[in-house]
Design an enzyme around this catalytic site. Structure first.
Site, short mmCIF file in Angstrom:
data_model
loop_
_atom_site.label_atom_id
_atom_site.label_comp_id
_atom_site.label_asym_id
_atom_site.label_seq_id
_atom_site.Cartn_x
_atom_site.Cartn_y
_atom_site.Cartn_z
N THR A 140 36.10 28.12 30.51
CA THR A 140 36.88 28.54 29.35
C THR A 140 36.96 27.34 28.42
OG1 THR A 140 39.03 27.80 30.20
CG2 THR A 140 38.32 30.02 30.83
N ALA A 166 39.12 24.57 32.90
CA ALA A 166 40.25 24.73 31.97
C ALA A 166 40.38 23.42 31.20
CB ALA A 166 41.53 25.01 32.76
N VAL A 225 39.06 20.53 35.69
CA VAL A 225 39.64 20.12 34.40
C VAL A 225 38.54 19.70 33.45
CG1 VAL A 225 41.17 18.46 33.26
CG2 VAL A 225 41.82 19.46 35.47
N LYS A 226 38.59 20.28 32.24
CA LYS A 226 37.57 19.99 31.24
C LYS A 226 38.10 18.91 30.29
CE LYS A 226 34.41 23.32 29.23
NZ LYS A 226 34.38 24.56 28.45
N ILE A 227 37.33 17.85 30.17
CA ILE A 227 37.73 16.71 29.33
C ILE A 227 36.64 16.47 28.30
CG2 ILE A 227 38.15 14.20 29.37
CD1 ILE A 227 40.34 15.43 30.91
#
Ligand code: E4P
Length: 222
Positions: A27, A58, A84-86
């Protein structure tokens, strides 16, 4: 190659997951803002995580290292399968190191060159996401980034997975697979197109037609 669905649309995720077609979901803030309406996006993410037997990316929206780290820790608490998307920025790499040290899996997003992929891998990312379609849109060859990153990662036995993103059509999926991308993430519309070929439909029509001719002859003869 693993296939992820690039959407926050619950109905699409439910369909693809039940059909056994996907290994995970990605996402981003745009996709969540389209799908969530007035619902708290964290509730949407929790629901997505319950629908999918695989990683769900996310994304944080902070842009300073401390903020990204704190947000990442909160997102990781939503479910065991959250990744976790960074974003691929300098502060982001500090957040990646800290999250990875805490045992959180990270997907470094918005990568547009193979050296960005290398830096993200060195920071400890589980996934790096080169954006193919957006590079193609500005006249570059997005697939070159995947090709170069594959060679670099193989040269140095880097385990970070190459997640081909911003996929626009089935040819992108085929080329990413030929190059050896570990994952391709795509919108529902592209996933559905992977199932289709006009010759399949034409062939099936003909088989069914011929069969019904045979069936009516057999009935007449009987
Ligand atoms: C990947 O994780 C991104 O969400 C996505 O692939 C971006 O694709 P777009 O360029 O079609 O927005």
């Amino acid at each position: 190659m693993k296939l992820f669905l690039d959407t926050a649309n619950l109905a699409d995720i439910r369909w693809a997951s039940q059909a056994g077609l996907i290994d995970g979901v990605t996402t981003n803030p745009t996709l969540l803002s389209q799908a969530a309406g007035d619902v708290d996006p964290r509730d949407v993410l929790k629901e997505i995580c319950s629908l999918v037997d695989g990683p769900v990316s996310a994304e944080v929206v902070a842009v300073d290292a401390e903020g990204m780290y704190r947000e990442g820790r909160e997102l990781a608490k939503l479910a065991d399968n959250v990744v976790v998307k960074i974003p691929m920025i300098e502060e982001g790499m500090i957040a990646v190191r800290r999250l990875v040290a805490d045992g959180v899996r990270v997907n470094v997003t918005l990568c547009f060159s193979s050296v960005q992929c290398l830096i993200a891998a060195k920071a400890g990312a589980t996934y790096v996401s080169p954006f193919l379609g957006r590079l193609d849109d500005v006249g570059h060859e997005g697939m070159d980034v995947v090709r170069e990153a594959r060679i670099i990662f193989d040269n140095y036995d880097i385990e970070t997975e190459i997640l081909a993103a911003s996929i626009r059509h089935p040819r992108h999926v085929a080329e990413a697979a030929l190059i050896g991308a570990d994952v391709a993430t795509m919108p529902t519309e592209v996933l559905k197109k992977l199932l289709l070929h006009p010759l399949t439909d034409r062939g099936l029509d003909r088989f069914l037609n011929d069969w019904s001719k045979l069936a009516s002859r057999a009935k007449v003869n009987a």
